[in-house]
Scaffold this motif. Structure first.
Motif, PDB file in Angstrom:
ATOM      1  N   THR A  14       0.808  -1.224   0.000  1.00 41.84           N
ATOM      2  CA  THR A  14       0.000   0.000   0.000  1.00 41.84           C
ATOM      3  C   THR A  14       0.840   1.272   0.000  1.00 41.84           C
ATOM      4  O   THR A  14       0.557   2.215  -0.745  1.00 41.84           O
ATOM      5  CB  THR A  14      -0.945   0.015   1.215  1.00 41.84           C
ATOM      6  N   VAL A  15       1.872   1.327   0.826  1.00 41.75           N
ATOM      7  CA  VAL A  15       2.693   2.542   0.935  1.00 41.75           C
ATOM      8  C   VAL A  15       3.410   2.830  -0.384  1.00 41.75           C
ATOM      9  O   VAL A  15       3.410   3.970  -0.871  1.00 41.75           O
ATOM     10  CB  VAL A  15       3.720   2.410   2.073  1.00 41.75           C
ATOM     11  N   LEU A  16       4.011   1.811  -0.972  1.00 42.21           N
ATOM     12  CA  LEU A  16       4.693   1.973  -2.259  1.00 42.21           C
ATOM     13  C   LEU A  16       3.708   2.377  -3.336  1.00 42.21           C
ATOM     14  O   LEU A  16       3.981   3.268  -4.148  1.00 42.21           O
ATOM     15  CB  LEU A  16       5.384   0.662  -2.646  1.00 42.21           C
ATOM     16  N   ARG A  17       2.541   1.749  -3.343  1.00 42.47           N
ATOM     17  CA  ARG A  17       1.527   2.057  -4.344  1.00 42.47           C
ATOM     18  C   ARG A  17       1.084   3.517  -4.237  1.00 42.47           C
ATOM     19  O   ARG A  17       0.907   4.196  -5.249  1.00 42.47           O
ATOM     20  CB  ARG A  17       0.309   1.141  -4.171  1.00 42.47           C
TER      21      ARG A  17
ATOM     22  N   TRP B 107      20.237   6.237  -5.036  1.00 45.19           N
ATOM     23  CA  TRP B 107      19.428   7.457  -5.058  1.00 45.19           C
ATOM     24  C   TRP B 107      18.615   7.636  -3.773  1.00 45.19           C
ATOM     25  O   TRP B 107      17.943   8.647  -3.610  1.00 45.19           O
ATOM     26  CB  TRP B 107      18.483   7.452  -6.261  1.00 45.19           C
ATOM     27  N   HIS B 108      18.668   6.668  -2.888  1.00 47.26           N
ATOM     28  CA  HIS B 108      17.890   6.725  -1.656  1.00 47.26           C
ATOM     29  C   HIS B 108      18.735   7.213  -0.484  1.00 47.26           C
ATOM     30  O   HIS B 108      19.867   6.784  -0.291  1.00 47.26           O
ATOM     31  CB  HIS B 108      17.330   5.345  -1.315  1.00 47.26           C
ATOM     32  N   GLY B 109      18.129   8.107   0.306  1.00 48.93           N
ATOM     33  CA  GLY B 109      18.737   8.494   1.572  1.00 48.93           C
ATOM     34  C   GLY B 109      18.372   7.455   2.619  1.00 48.93           C
ATOM     35  O   GLY B 109      17.735   6.442   2.316  1.00 48.93           O
ATOM     36  N   TRP B 110      18.759   7.698   3.866  1.00 49.64           N
ATOM     37  CA  TRP B 110      18.559   6.680   4.898  1.00 49.64           C
ATOM     38  C   TRP B 110      17.090   6.432   5.196  1.00 49.64           C
ATOM     39  O   TRP B 110      16.695   5.313   5.538  1.00 49.64           O
ATOM     40  CB  TRP B 110      19.332   7.042   6.165  1.00 49.64           C
ATOM     41  N   ILE B 111      16.230   7.459   5.063  1.00 49.19           N
ATOM     42  CA  ILE B 111      14.795   7.287   5.331  1.00 49.19           C
ATOM     43  C   ILE B 111      14.184   6.339   4.304  1.00 49.19           C
ATOM     44  O   ILE B 111      13.456   5.397   4.652  1.00 49.19           O
ATOM     45  CB  ILE B 111      14.063   8.643   5.322  1.00 49.19           C
ATOM     46  N   SER B 112      14.475   6.582   3.031  1.00 47.03           N
ATOM     47  CA  SER B 112      13.940   5.730   1.964  1.00 47.03           C
ATOM     48  C   SER B 112      14.525   4.320   2.049  1.00 47.03           C
ATOM     49  O   SER B 112      13.831   3.334   1.800  1.00 47.03           O
ATOM     50  CB  SER B 112      14.252   6.335   0.597  1.00 47.03           C
ATOM     51  N   TRP B 113      15.810   4.247   2.420  1.00 46.16           N
ATOM     52  CA  TRP B 113      16.452   2.937   2.567  1.00 46.16           C
ATOM     53  C   TRP B 113      15.790   2.140   3.687  1.00 46.16           C
ATOM     54  O   TRP B 113      15.537   0.941   3.548  1.00 46.16           O
ATOM     55  CB  TRP B 113      17.937   3.116   2.850  1.00 46.16           C
ATOM     56  N   ALA B 114      15.484   2.817   4.787  1.00 48.29           N
ATOM     57  CA  ALA B 114      14.826   2.149   5.909  1.00 48.29           C
ATOM     58  C   ALA B 114      13.440   1.656   5.512  1.00 48.29           C
ATOM     59  O   ALA B 114      13.017   0.552   5.887  1.00 48.29           O
ATOM     60  CB  ALA B 114      14.728   3.106   7.102  1.00 48.29           C
ATOM     61  N   ALA B 115      12.725   2.467   4.720  1.00 55.59           N
ATOM     62  CA  ALA B 115      11.399   2.072   4.248  1.00 55.59           C
ATOM     63  C   ALA B 115      11.495   0.854   3.340  1.00 55.59           C
ATOM     64  O   ALA B 115      10.650  -0.052   3.387  1.00 55.59           O
ATOM     65  CB  ALA B 115      10.743   3.234   3.504  1.00 55.59           C
TER      66      ALA B 115
ATOM     67  N   LYS C  49      13.798  -1.486   3.520  1.00 56.26           N
ATOM     68  CA  LYS C  49      14.117  -2.660   4.329  1.00 56.26           C
ATOM     69  C   LYS C  49      12.866  -3.261   4.963  1.00 56.26           C
ATOM     70  O   LYS C  49      12.784  -4.473   5.160  1.00 56.26           O
ATOM     71  CB  LYS C  49      15.136  -2.303   5.430  1.00 56.26           C
ATOM     72  N   VAL C  50      11.884  -2.411   5.262  1.00 56.26           N
ATOM     73  CA  VAL C  50      10.610  -2.902   5.785  1.00 56.26           C
ATOM     74  C   VAL C  50       9.804  -3.551   4.662  1.00 56.26           C
ATOM     75  O   VAL C  50       9.264  -4.651   4.814  1.00 56.26           O
ATOM     76  CB  VAL C  50       9.794  -1.758   6.428  1.00 56.26           C
ATOM     77  N   ALA C  51       9.745  -2.871   3.505  1.00 54.77           N
ATOM     78  CA  ALA C  51       8.931  -3.350   2.385  1.00 54.77           C
ATOM     79  C   ALA C  51       9.413  -4.695   1.853  1.00 54.77           C
ATOM     80  O   ALA C  51       8.602  -5.549   1.474  1.00 54.77           O
ATOM     81  CB  ALA C  51       8.941  -2.312   1.254  1.00 54.77           C
ATOM     82  N   VAL C  52      10.730  -4.913   1.837  1.00 59.72           N
ATOM     83  CA  VAL C  52      11.265  -6.143   1.258  1.00 59.72           C
ATOM     84  C   VAL C  52      10.825  -7.368   2.064  1.00 59.72           C
ATOM     85  O   VAL C  52      10.735  -8.477   1.533  1.00 59.72           O
ATOM     86  CB  VAL C  52      12.811  -6.071   1.150  1.00 59.72           C
ATOM     87  N   LYS C  53      10.529  -7.154   3.333  1.00 57.48           N
ATOM     88  CA  LYS C  53      10.065  -8.258   4.171  1.00 57.48           C
ATOM     89  C   LYS C  53       8.612  -8.633   3.871  1.00 57.48           C
ATOM     90  O   LYS C  53       8.125  -9.684   4.294  1.00 57.48           O
ATOM     91  CB  LYS C  53      10.194  -7.892   5.649  1.00 57.48           C
ATOM     92  N   LEU C  54       7.917  -7.765   3.141  1.00 57.35           N
ATOM     93  CA  LEU C  54       6.499  -7.975   2.865  1.00 57.35           C
ATOM     94  C   LEU C  54       6.229  -8.537   1.472  1.00 57.35           C
ATOM     95  O   LEU C  54       5.077  -8.822   1.143  1.00 57.35           O
ATOM     96  CB  LEU C  54       5.733  -6.646   3.024  1.00 57.35           C
TER      97      LEU C  54
END
Length: 223
Positions: free
Chosen positions: A64-67, A154-162, A164-169
């Motif tokens: 949902t967040v990525l979409r 191209w990702h900063g740490w905030i996007s990278w952290a997001a 890392k969460v998304a890849v688990k889903l």
């Protein structure tokens, strides 16, 4: 009369087949206008809708967040086109206008939307290639490799952290590939279609990236 997207999918059977049709037409247009950069805006957005939004919809609510992020980028550009279709039917004209106005690098600009939609397509193509060329990779490994080669820099740490969460889903590989299958389609046929799609995407993405470089948008990063 223009067919609705749902009707096209019903006829062609899958997002992959519909994307092949869209890309075939786009590549022809780009080749015809080789001396006058021309990337039709709405067909570009249609591709993003097919290969990004509709596939994410099929995966389910975990994306949902990525979409939402992709949908907002598409909507941002659509609103500009709707304001004056005769002027903004070409991606290059939108980028040129925003560069002239000095708004191209603003967070809500169409230029930024084009950058991230293009990078999302880069990631999608890389993921499809990894899933079909290497049967040993599981879904998480394929996503990781694709992310590292297309989005990570191209990702900063905030996007990278997001991420890392998304890849688990992400769903299992078998589930994801079944999402792409047309009705009664065999897996080997799907792999062939994906390879066709990837070969068509190469010149298309190359053209878009060259335009982003021209307007100095290719180095944009997130926080």
């Amino acid at each position: 009369m223009k067919r609705k997207r749902s009707e096209v999918l019903e006829i062609n059977g899958s997002e992959i087949r519909s994307a092949i049709e869209e890309l075939t037409m786009l590549v022809k247009l780009i080749n015809i206008n080789k001396n006058d950069a021309k990337i039709p805006t709405m067909p570009f957005l249609s591709l993003c809708n097919l290969l990004l939004l509709q596939v994410l919809d099929k995966i389910g609510p975990t994306m949902t967040v990525l979409r939402k992020d992709i949908h907002q980028n598409i909507q941002r550009v659509e609103k500009v086109v709707e304001s004056d279709p005769s002027v903004y039917s070409n991606v290059v004209k939108i980028l040129k206008k925003e560069e002239t106005e000095g708004t191209s690098k603003m967070r809500t600009s169409c230029s930024r939307a084009f950058v991230w939609l293009t990078r999302s397509l880069d990631f999608t193509v890389a993921l499809l290639q990894n899933l079909t060329k290497d049967s040993e990779l599981n879904m998480e490994q394929a996503v990781e490799e694709s992310y590292n080669t297309t989005l990570k820099s191209w990702h900063g740490w905030i996007s990278w952290a997001a991420y890392k969460v998304a890849v688990k889903l992400v769903p299992e590989k078998k589930v994801f590939m079944s999402v792409l299958l047309a009705k009664e389609e065999k897996y080997e046929t799907l792999k062939e279609e994906i390879q066709t799609l990837i070969s068509l995407f190469a010149p298309f993405l190359e053209e878009i990236h060259s335009v982003l470089v021209l307007y100095r948008l290719d180095r944009i990063k997130t926080p």
